[in-house]
Design an enzyme around this catalytic site. Sequence first.
Site, PDB file in Angstrom:
ATOM      1  N   CYS B  88       0.819  -1.223   0.000  1.00 40.02           N
ATOM      2  CA  CYS B  88       0.000   0.000   0.000  1.00 40.02           C
ATOM      3  C   CYS B  88       0.848   1.266   0.000  1.00 40.02           C
ATOM      4  CB  CYS B  88      -0.944   0.005   1.188  1.00 40.02           C
ATOM      5  SG  CYS B  88      -2.104  -1.372   1.169  1.00 40.02           S
ATOM      6  N   CYS B 213     -12.900   0.717   9.313  1.00 39.76           N
ATOM      7  CA  CYS B 213     -12.143   0.242   8.152  1.00 39.76           C
ATOM      8  C   CYS B 213     -12.258   1.240   7.006  1.00 39.76           C
ATOM      9  CB  CYS B 213     -12.689  -1.108   7.679  1.00 39.76           C
ATOM     10  SG  CYS B 213     -12.754  -2.342   8.996  1.00 39.76           S
ATOM     11  N   LYS B 340      -9.839   6.562   5.027  1.00 37.33           N
ATOM     12  CA  LYS B 340     -11.162   6.203   5.528  1.00 37.33           C
ATOM     13  C   LYS B 340     -12.265   6.701   4.604  1.00 37.33           C
ATOM     14  CE  LYS B 340     -14.451   4.809   7.970  1.00 37.33           C
ATOM     15  NZ  LYS B 340     -15.074   4.613   6.664  1.00 37.33           N
ATOM     16  N   HIS B 344      -9.202   4.428  -0.664  1.00 30.81           N
ATOM     17  CA  HIS B 344      -7.892   3.781  -0.673  1.00 30.81           C
ATOM     18  C   HIS B 344      -7.677   2.927  -1.926  1.00 30.81           C
ATOM     19  CE1 HIS B 344      -4.207   2.058   0.532  1.00 30.81           C
ATOM     20  NE2 HIS B 344      -4.618   1.092   1.318  1.00 30.81           N
TER      21      HIS B 344
END
Lengths: 490, 398
Positions: B88, B213, B340, B344
């Site tokens: 990531c 998440c 958030k 992402h």
Amino acid sequence: MSVGIVGYGAYIPRLRLSRKAVVEANAWFAPQSSRGKGTRSMINWDEDSITMAVAAARDCLGAMDRSAVRSVLLASGTLPFAERLNAGVVAGALDLDESAAAFDLTGSQTAGLSGFAQAAALATGSAGPVLLAAADARRTRAASSSELDYGDGAAAFLLGKDRPIAEILAQASITVDFVDHFRLAGEDIDYHWEERWVRDEGIGKIMPRAVAQALGQAGVEAARVDRFIFPSTFAKVDAVLAKKCGISPEAVVANLSDKVGDTGVAHGLLLLAQVLETAAPGQVIVLAQFGSGARVLVLRVTGHIRSFKPRLGVSVWLERGVIENSYVRFLVYKDQLQVERGMRGEQDKKTALTTAYRHRRAILGLVAGRCSVTGQVHYPPSRYSYTRGAPALDTQEPYPLAERLGTVLSWSAEFLSFHLSPPHQYGQIDFDGGGRILMDFTDVAQGDIATGTRVEMVFRVKDTDEVRGFKRYFWKATPVVGQPAAPERT
Amino acid sequence: MATGIKDKVAILGMGCSKFGERWDASPEDLMVEAYTEALKDAGILPEQIDAAWFSTHMDDVGTGRGGTPMAIALRLPNIGVTRVENFCAGGTEAVRAAVYAVAAGACDIALALGVEKLKDTGYGGLPVATVGTYIPQWYPNAVAPANFAQLASAYRAKHGVAPELLKRAIAHVSVKSHANGAKNPKAHFRQAVTEEQVLKAPIIAEPLGLYDCAGVSDGAAAVIVTRPEIARALGKRGLVTFKALQVAVSNGWEMHSNEWDGSYVHTARIAAKRAYSEAGISKPREEISLTEVHDCFSITELVTMEDLQLSDEGGAVRDVLDGVFDAEGAIPCQIDGGLKCFGHPIGASGIRMLYELYLQLQGRAGARQLPDPRIGLTHNLGGQPSQNVCTVSIVGLE
């Protein structure tokens, strides 16, 4: 010195299916209201005959030096692999020396006792003891009586010459193609013939001959038999047979049908392991089993009986049960019912056999590498050791972790990945004496795991490759309940 | 002796696609969106770009391997395009390559672009990545939420924090990011949520609920960098320059020794320390105006505040609940909504973080503009707390 039993152990899976739950679920189709009593043992989703055999063998071997074991025999009617030596997987999981021989035995309910005879013969000519494990996890059809009768479990025996706790007085066998049930290769489920015929024409006529033959060889009068084991799913047939053989009714050993059910090939040996827990020196034990004929074993308990204890033994495994009230869970774990897996369940589980072989001791045996300079334990083993600021090359020595306890450092329980016992729980385990692995937890309910929870290792199915038909095995962590099943290995 | 990159490289232009469930857009469309904006912002022609780095993580869905997907989508003039992949943190890794190329003098103008197309999998959450042939034979079939959730269990044990208190603190992290994201037109999630909603959401991985998440989004982001004198020659003023860019990668110590306690991210502490040193920052709490951190999960953001020395060890719960990192707080965090709420798209996230700092420092952040920020920090983490790649970059006004 003659060969006898030098050690024994057992394993009964934690889950105990409520027969009432089964009967109630099937009442619409096959009313069996009188059968809804007690429980039967059932495997977790990640257990099979190999994993149960490993658990029983560990219960038997305890902390002894396993390099002494010269052979391992695995008897089962439900060997996971038709081609790949199942006993070889057990040997790898036990981290036995590669010079030990391994054998699979199958084909009849008497395979456990056949294994016993072969193990005794092998031990006679061996420098070290011989390990026999028997396990079964049979499939049944929904709403059948077998579903209620059977159970899953395993037993293990170590045969050798050094201070036997029970000596072998006689072994007898009769081979006759009496087909009370059968299962063609590739089929999953036994097909049974009429109970009355099996009982009267088969057991009633073949077994007394075999018992008489064995007692004659042993030079023991039937009335002198202290314990008589005859596993059968037929009610009271053991008592009837004992009477027919002249064995006292008090000698008949209860067959655990109330809590465990009949564990197939393992069951006679499982009952023997239970009997030995409380046996007294001088007692004569007869273990008889029916299947394609008969096999009978006559033993006399020696004065060494009190010097051996299995790690847990049948009595403790019996206490460790957790009632399972979900019949659907049973069907799913027995591959009788497909649940929706979701797209995450589509993941390819192909195993690179080259990789598996290169790392076989790390994977099957859970053997780490311990740096001879710093003492730090590395899992998986690596050529460079972690040493702050100065990685050391080729300093690691094999360091088995499977018999060590650990403590949970961090954990989570998640509902995202496909898992047959949600939530899927895993976390980092710090082993006593060093070593850390991020591992799956098994035999756990939600809330069983916390930072600081003490855990021990169990050998389980890691993944099943359904596309190619392969299973891979690895170790998982499970909370220590009472006395650990996996103590520090000396 | 190495002198670092401080003030040697300036941002010439940036672009960022709308993030979200971009059912309408292919990876190529997303790249075009980000690149076209960046090119326009930089005020240059494609022929002026000397080299490019391309970040994308997933091989199995989306974009594909190698440099060609980007070169073809953008019809780049046959310059070198190198795909970088570092979990990531790949976006920042691409930036690092471009920045180093410029700082080294090998290029005058370099482009870094990251893209991820995650919504072609058919399910929510990240696709399961392949990890070679050995790891699957022993390592759990673990998912990101449970890997990061383990921070919470170890943090609670280490600092003696009650589960309810930690749950409330991480809930505040998400409430804050949703409030910020609501003001960002390019964000994936733009609705505010209440603490009660966050606390009552279904559990994904104990103790993380749905709102703990980050979203899984499609998106792309791009940056064009050059030397400050070239930027000035092209008429740019109020330049945003790189003060530091550091990467620290786990060597297995956390996972393989028994020394790491599981409650923090080891590499983040190392990368932060190195970055502060490179940037000449001695008092981060006073000198950093805002941060964009890798809030893949709310607990990650909380412990990151400690790893970046913005909270004392064990003090992040209090600081979070006191609002230190809220939009009106002393050091706003995720003013754009963060992973958030902005979203992402893995390979793009590090560049998206930089995009927000660039806008904020230049006073171009619209409704979410902070008053007079001077120094911004990105923290872009790839992998999991126990084994990862961690990048920290610091940018500021000249």
